[in-house]
Design a protein around this motif. Structure first.
Motif, PDB file in Angstrom:
ATOM      1  N   ASP A  22     -20.611  28.714  -8.958  1.00 28.64           N
ATOM      2  CA  ASP A  22     -22.071  29.470  -8.782  1.00 28.64           C
ATOM      3  C   ASP A  22     -22.422  29.051  -7.704  1.00 28.64           C
ATOM      4  OD1 ASP A  22     -24.185  31.061  -9.649  1.00 28.64           O
ATOM      5  OD2 ASP A  22     -25.040  29.303 -10.386  1.00 28.64           O
ATOM      6  N   TYR A  23     -22.230  28.006  -7.213  1.00 24.60           N
ATOM      7  CA  TYR A  23     -22.858  27.021  -6.384  1.00 24.60           C
ATOM      8  C   TYR A  23     -22.569  27.542  -5.181  1.00 24.60           C
ATOM      9  CZ  TYR A  23     -24.833  23.270  -3.286  1.00 24.60           C
ATOM     10  OH  TYR A  23     -24.790  22.527  -2.260  1.00 24.60           O
ATOM     11  N   CYS A  24     -21.326  27.727  -4.978  1.00 21.14           N
ATOM     12  CA  CYS A  24     -20.671  27.948  -4.033  1.00 21.14           C
ATOM     13  C   CYS A  24     -20.906  29.705  -3.386  1.00 21.14           C
ATOM     14  CB  CYS A  24     -18.992  27.587  -4.006  1.00 21.14           C
ATOM     15  SG  CYS A  24     -18.526  26.134  -4.135  1.00 21.14           S
ATOM     16  N   GLY A  25     -21.264  30.299  -4.171  1.00 24.19           N
ATOM     17  CA  GLY A  25     -21.078  31.911  -4.083  1.00 24.19           C
ATOM     18  C   GLY A  25     -20.594  33.024  -4.524  1.00 24.19           C
ATOM     19  N   ALA A  26     -20.097  32.466  -5.940  1.00 22.92           N
ATOM     20  CA  ALA A  26     -19.988  33.697  -6.302  1.00 22.92           C
ATOM     21  C   ALA A  26     -21.035  35.254  -6.858  1.00 22.92           C
ATOM     22  CB  ALA A  26     -18.865  33.220  -7.114  1.00 22.92           C
ATOM     23  N   THR A  27     -20.046  36.180  -6.443  1.00 24.58           N
ATOM     24  CA  THR A  27     -21.324  36.579  -7.286  1.00 24.58           C
ATOM     25  C   THR A  27     -21.653  36.657  -8.364  1.00 24.58           C
ATOM     26  OG1 THR A  27     -20.693  38.194  -5.257  1.00 24.58           O
ATOM     27  CG2 THR A  27     -22.046  39.419  -6.847  1.00 24.58           C
ATOM     28  N   ARG A  28     -20.855  37.354  -9.374  1.00 16.94           N
ATOM     29  CA  ARG A  28     -20.461  37.081 -10.541  1.00 16.94           C
ATOM     30  C   ARG A  28     -19.414  36.618 -10.895  1.00 16.94           C
ATOM     31  NH1 ARG A  28     -21.709  43.477 -12.009  1.00 16.94           N
ATOM     32  NH2 ARG A  28     -19.876  43.822  -9.852  1.00 16.94           N
ATOM     33  N   ILE A  29     -19.534  36.110 -12.092  1.00 13.72           N
ATOM     34  CA  ILE A  29     -18.623  35.041 -12.575  1.00 13.72           C
ATOM     35  C   ILE A  29     -18.094  35.311 -14.188  1.00 13.72           C
ATOM     36  CG2 ILE A  29     -17.808  32.703 -13.266  1.00 13.72           C
ATOM     37  CD1 ILE A  29     -19.595  31.413 -11.305  1.00 13.72           C
ATOM     38  N   TYR A  30     -17.152  35.576 -14.604  1.00 12.78           N
ATOM     39  CA  TYR A  30     -16.473  36.571 -15.581  1.00 12.78           C
ATOM     40  C   TYR A  30     -15.937  34.993 -16.195  1.00 12.78           C
ATOM     41  CZ  TYR A  30     -18.407  40.889 -13.725  1.00 12.78           C
ATOM     42  OH  TYR A  30     -18.634  42.152 -13.036  1.00 12.78           O
ATOM     43  N   THR A  31     -15.895  34.706 -17.678  1.00 13.53           N
ATOM     44  CA  THR A  31     -15.338  33.486 -18.285  1.00 13.53           C
ATOM     45  C   THR A  31     -14.368  34.521 -19.994  1.00 13.53           C
ATOM     46  OG1 THR A  31     -16.914  32.742 -19.794  1.00 13.53           O
ATOM     47  CG2 THR A  31     -16.767  31.874 -17.347  1.00 13.53           C
ATOM     48  N   GLY A  32     -13.755  34.318 -20.387  1.00 21.72           N
ATOM     49  CA  GLY A  32     -13.266  34.424 -21.819  1.00 21.72           C
ATOM     50  C   GLY A  32     -12.149  35.347 -21.495  1.00 21.72           C
ATOM     51  N   VAL A  33     -12.242  36.596 -22.285  1.00 27.20           N
ATOM     52  CA  VAL A  33     -10.732  36.966 -22.266  1.00 27.20           C
ATOM     53  C   VAL A  33     -10.800  38.688 -22.269  1.00 27.20           C
ATOM     54  CG1 VAL A  33      -9.576  35.275 -24.021  1.00 27.20           C
ATOM     55  CG2 VAL A  33     -10.519  37.360 -24.883  1.00 27.20           C
ATOM     56  N   ASP A  34     -11.485  39.254 -21.921  1.00 27.19           N
ATOM     57  CA  ASP A  34     -12.022  40.298 -21.998  1.00 27.19           C
ATOM     58  C   ASP A  34     -11.304  41.227 -20.476  1.00 27.19           C
ATOM     59  OD1 ASP A  34     -13.571  43.281 -20.751  1.00 27.19           O
ATOM     60  OD2 ASP A  34     -14.796  42.109 -20.582  1.00 27.19           O
ATOM     61  N   PHE A  35     -10.547  41.730 -20.817  1.00 28.43           N
ATOM     62  CA  PHE A  35      -9.476  42.427 -19.825  1.00 28.43           C
ATOM     63  C   PHE A  35      -9.830  43.689 -19.360  1.00 28.43           C
ATOM     64  CE2 PHE A  35      -5.876  41.511 -23.458  1.00 28.43           C
ATOM     65  CZ  PHE A  35      -5.573  39.684 -22.670  1.00 28.43           C
ATOM     66  N   ALA A  36     -10.584  44.150 -19.741  1.00 28.05           N
ATOM     67  CA  ALA A  36     -11.325  44.919 -18.779  1.00 28.05           C
ATOM     68  C   ALA A  36     -12.037  44.402 -17.478  1.00 28.05           C
ATOM     69  CB  ALA A  36     -12.280  46.578 -19.375  1.00 28.05           C
ATOM     70  N   ARG A  37     -12.775  43.367 -17.851  1.00 24.16           N
ATOM     71  CA  ARG A  37     -13.151  42.988 -16.388  1.00 24.16           C
ATOM     72  C   ARG A  37     -12.350  41.954 -15.398  1.00 24.16           C
ATOM     73  NH1 ARG A  37     -18.440  39.581 -18.907  1.00 24.16           N
ATOM     74  NH2 ARG A  37     -19.963  41.349 -19.557  1.00 24.16           N
ATOM     75  N   LEU A  38     -11.207  41.309 -15.881  1.00 24.93           N
ATOM     76  CA  LEU A  38     -10.159  41.329 -15.105  1.00 24.93           C
ATOM     77  C   LEU A  38      -9.524  42.452 -14.565  1.00 24.93           C
ATOM     78  CD1 LEU A  38      -7.980  38.410 -14.409  1.00 24.93           C
ATOM     79  CD2 LEU A  38      -6.877  39.453 -16.321  1.00 24.93           C
TER      80      LEU A  38
END
Length: 213
Positions: A22-38
């Motif tokens: 987040d600090y280094c400029g990622a626009t959006r960060i997803y975590t977890g096991v949501d394969f649709a987002r992957l």
């Protein structure tokens, strides 16, 4: 868009890695096991601390192994950190023999307990180590170039041994033993060290990774 999917499989320092990206400029960060987002992510990050077998079990239980392999086959960047780097290899022998993700051929074995002079080597390797980065070759990303000759933070008892020496992109010397610190081939890279714990240099590395995607 700099959308990064950080794999959450119940093992590791997910929060600190997420904050660093987040600090280094990622626009959006997803975590977890949501394969649709992957599917729509720009890059995939596999963090982790702990034992190889536990990590692979966590990935398997979360149903993440095949999605990770599929994502890597798209050519989008994949980055493993610490245990995440080790699991990129084919096999790990920590507390038994365990199959890895297999994106980079090789195995993960113990750091030798005995030094060349016969004295006992301190295990695990903990602390700041100076990197020897191979700043040439098709597998070396530009965002790792600034690490050459500088120190990063590591804590580990097992070491990566890629089958192809060209897949080794950085090493460090630990009491007379060369230890692999970073590996890579094509779009898949891994760091044994913790960039999120390596001060300004580590953040520069992650910023370079984010800017490259």
């Amino acid at each position: 868009m700099k959308d990064i999917y950080i794999v959450d499989y119940g093992v590791g320092n997910l929060f600190s890695v997420e904050r660093a990206f987040d600090y280094c400029g990622a626009t959006r960060i997803y975590t977890g096991v949501d394969f649709a987002r992957l599917e729509y992510a720009s890059a995939l990050v596999i963090p982790g601390v702990g034992a190889f077998g536990d990590g692979m079990q966590g990935l398997q239980q979360a149903g993440l192994i095949d999605p990770i392999r599929k994502f890597a086959s798209t050519g989008k960047p994949v980055l493993g950190i610490c245990l995440g780097m080790q699991m990129l290899l084919s096999v790990g022998v920590e507390h038994g023999r365990h199959e890895g993700i297999g994106l980079i051929p090789g195995e993960v074995v113990p750091i030798p307990a005995e030094r060349a002079d016969g004295k006992v080597r301190r295990i695990p390797s903990i602390g700041w180590r100076e990197l020897d980065c191979r700043c040439s070759g098709v597998n070396v990303p530009t965002w790792l170039h600034p690490t050459h000759g500088k120190s990063v933070y590591l804590v580990h008892s097992y070491r990566a041994l890629p089958e192809n020496p060209d897949h080794v992109i950085a090493t460090y010397n630990y009491e007379g033993q060369e230890i692999v610190a970073a590996i890579g081939v094509a779009n898949v890279h891994g760091m044994q060290f913790h960039p999120e714990k390596s001060g300004g240099l580590g953040l520069d590395i992650l910023k370079g990774f984010v800017e490259s995607i």
